[in-house]
Every structure is written in structure tokens, then in C-alpha cells.
Design a protein around this motif. Structure first.
Motif, short mmCIF file in Angstrom:
data_model
loop_
_atom_site.label_atom_id
_atom_site.label_comp_id
_atom_site.label_asym_id
_atom_site.label_seq_id
_atom_site.Cartn_x
_atom_site.Cartn_y
_atom_site.Cartn_z
N LEU A 106 45.68 52.48 36.56
CA LEU A 106 44.55 53.29 37.19
C LEU A 106 43.46 52.92 36.31
O LEU A 106 42.24 53.26 37.03
N VAL A 107 43.67 53.17 35.05
CA VAL A 107 42.35 53.21 34.27
C VAL A 107 41.56 51.90 34.37
O VAL A 107 40.41 51.92 34.48
N HIS A 108 42.37 50.79 34.25
CA HIS A 108 41.89 49.52 34.63
C HIS A 108 41.34 49.30 35.91
O HIS A 108 40.17 48.84 36.07
N HIS A 109 41.60 49.94 36.90
CA HIS A 109 41.35 49.77 38.49
C HIS A 109 39.90 50.58 38.24
O HIS A 109 38.95 50.19 39.03
N VAL A 110 39.91 51.65 37.70
CA VAL A 110 38.67 52.52 37.82
C VAL A 110 37.57 51.89 37.01
O VAL A 110 36.46 51.82 37.29
N LEU A 111 37.81 51.00 35.84
CA LEU A 111 37.06 50.63 35.05
C LEU A 111 36.20 49.32 35.71
O LEU A 111 35.07 49.19 35.77
N VAL A 112 37.27 48.59 36.37
CA VAL A 112 36.72 47.35 36.99
C VAL A 112 35.96 47.67 38.22
O VAL A 112 34.94 47.03 38.68
N HIS A 113 36.37 48.87 39.26
CA HIS A 113 35.46 49.33 40.18
C HIS A 113 33.97 49.64 39.56
O HIS A 113 33.07 49.17 40.23
N GLU A 114 34.05 50.30 38.55
CA GLU A 114 32.52 50.64 37.86
C GLU A 114 31.90 49.50 37.54
O GLU A 114 30.50 49.44 37.60
N ILE A 115 32.60 48.65 37.03
CA ILE A 115 31.94 47.26 36.39
C ILE A 115 31.55 46.53 37.72
O ILE A 115 30.25 45.68 37.60
N GLY A 116 32.00 46.59 38.70
CA GLY A 116 31.56 45.90 39.84
C GLY A 116 30.10 46.46 40.19
O GLY A 116 29.33 45.70 40.87
N HIS A 117 29.78 47.77 40.02
CA HIS A 117 28.53 48.10 40.14
C HIS A 117 27.70 47.42 39.22
O HIS A 117 26.15 47.34 39.67
N HIS A 118 27.88 47.14 38.23
CA HIS A 118 27.19 46.33 37.14
C HIS A 118 26.82 44.90 37.69
O HIS A 118 25.51 44.58 37.45
N PHE A 119 27.48 44.35 38.49
CA PHE A 119 27.34 43.23 38.96
C PHE A 119 26.66 43.22 40.40
O PHE A 119 26.47 42.27 41.18
N GLY A 120 26.28 44.61 40.82
CA GLY A 120 25.46 44.74 42.09
C GLY A 120 26.41 45.08 43.36
O GLY A 120 25.61 44.92 44.26
N LEU A 121 27.50 45.01 43.25
CA LEU A 121 28.54 45.48 43.98
C LEU A 121 28.34 46.84 44.72
O LEU A 121 28.29 47.82 43.84
N SER A 122 28.30 47.15 45.78
CA SER A 122 28.75 48.53 46.38
C SER A 122 30.04 49.01 46.74
O SER A 122 30.79 48.29 46.63
N ASP A 123 30.24 50.35 46.89
CA ASP A 123 31.53 50.92 47.07
C ASP A 123 32.11 50.15 48.18
O ASP A 123 33.28 49.52 48.10
N GLU A 124 31.48 49.91 49.30
CA GLU A 124 31.93 49.38 50.50
C GLU A 124 32.02 47.92 50.11
O GLU A 124 33.24 47.25 50.84
N ASP A 125 31.38 47.09 49.35
CA ASP A 125 31.75 45.72 49.25
C ASP A 125 33.09 45.67 48.28
O ASP A 125 33.98 44.88 48.44
N MET A 126 33.26 46.64 47.32
CA MET A 126 34.36 46.46 46.48
C MET A 126 35.58 46.92 47.52
O MET A 126 36.71 46.34 47.22
N HIS A 127 35.58 47.76 48.20
CA HIS A 127 36.76 48.21 49.33
C HIS A 127 37.09 47.18 50.29
O HIS A 127 38.21 46.86 50.43
N ALA A 128 35.98 46.17 50.54
CA ALA A 128 36.15 45.35 51.58
C ALA A 128 37.15 44.25 50.56
O ALA A 128 37.74 43.38 50.96
N LEU A 129 36.59 43.87 49.24
CA LEU A 129 37.24 42.79 48.47
C LEU A 129 38.56 43.29 48.20
O LEU A 129 39.52 42.40 48.18
N GLU A 130 38.85 44.38 48.01
CA GLU A 130 40.46 45.10 47.60
C GLU A 130 41.07 44.92 49.00
O GLU A 130 42.56 44.42 48.88
N ASP A 131 40.74 45.10 50.16
CA ASP A 131 41.29 44.79 51.35
C ASP A 131 41.70 43.51 51.64
O ASP A 131 42.93 43.48 51.90
N MET A 132 40.77 42.51 51.29
CA MET A 132 41.14 41.19 51.37
C MET A 132 42.25 40.63 50.56
O MET A 132 42.87 39.96 50.87
N ALA A 133 42.17 41.11 49.27
CA ALA A 133 42.98 40.92 48.32
C ALA A 133 44.64 41.46 48.34
O ALA A 133 45.47 41.00 47.88
N GLY A 134 44.43 42.67 49.03
CA GLY A 134 45.68 43.26 49.16
C GLY A 134 46.38 43.44 50.39
O GLY A 134 47.51 43.46 50.49
#
Length: 134
Positions: A106-134
Motif C-alpha cells: 500500500l505504501v508503494h501504491h500511494v508513492l507511485v500514485h503521487e510520483i505519477g503526478h510528477h510525470f504530469g498524470l492526473s488522478d483520472e489518467d492513473m485510474h484508467a491505467l490501473e484499470d487497464m493493468a488490472g
């Protein structure tokens, strides 16, 4: 770093989990993190909650503070380093409520999510990527 039953990890122990998660990122991502700093706190500060229009500190498990790579320019040189905040109590609460993942995961997941913002991804972008991966 699994804790004995009934013992919550300290800020320092959760910081060690975050540091390990950061060190385990694939090199192609880690190379673009620059001087990003991770910091574990029990809860977000009141001004952060107000800015995000959140009523409860329990609603926020992590936060990216900085300028996304997609928006950085030479004008931003000398700025404070980008930071990722992980909020210990909300993460522990989610972990206890879920019961289906390790705390380290869970710590890894939250960290990666926040780093996604560093790369310019929105919450919606990240949720869509998680849905595609999972």
C-alpha cells in the motif's frame, strides 16, 4: 518489515518503507525523478486540507507537491525540490480496512500514485491505467 499484531509502524519505519519503494522503482522512471523528496507525516497540514477542500485529514493518504515534468522549464531552476508526502494514519486505516494487501504494498501504491503526478498524470489518467493493468 511486518509489524507484530497491534503495533503500528512509526513515522521512521514507514519512511523506511517509502524509501525502499522509491529505490525499487524501475530505472527508466527513477532516472527522471531528480531530487524528489519523500516525507511521511501522520496527517496532512490543515492548510493543505483547506486548499484541497477536504473536510477530514483521513481522506488524504498522499500528496505530490511540486511542478510536474510536463510544466517545468528553465525558469524553475533553483526552486525547492518536488516532494511526495505520505500520510501515515490514513494509510494505516486503509490498510486495516482493506485487509487484502501488505502495508508495504500500500505504501508503494500511494508513492507511485503521487510520483505519477510528477510525470504530469492526473488522478483520472492513473485510474484508467490501473484499470487497464488490472
Amino acid at each position: 518489515m511486518r509489524q507484530p499484531f497491534g503495533t503500528a509502524p512509526s513515522l521512521a519505519q514507514m519512511q523506511a518503507m517509502a524509501d525502499a519503494a522509491l529505490a525499487a522503482l524501475p530505472p527508466q522512471f527513477a532516472a527522471h525523478l531528480g531530487d524528489i523528496v519523500t516525507q511521511v507525516q501522520d496527517f496532512a497540514e490543515e492548510d493543505v486540507l483547506a486548499e484541497l477542500e477536504l473536510e477530514s485529514a483521513y481522506e488524504l493518504s498522499g500528496l505530490y507537491s511540486g511542478i510536474a515534468m510536463t510544466e517545468k522549464s528553465v525558469e524553475h531552476s533553483g526552486a525547492m525540490p518536488d516532494r511526495v508526502f505520505l500520510y501515515r494514519i490514513p494509510i494505516l486505516l486503509e490498510w486495516a480496512e482493506r485487509g487484502d494487501v501488505t502495508l508495504e504494498h500500500l505504501v508503494h501504491h500511494v508513492l507511485v500514485h503521487e510520483i505519477g503526478h510528477h510525470f504530469g498524470l492526473s488522478d483520472e489518467d492513473m485510474h484508467a491505467l490501473e484499470d487497464m493493468a488490472g
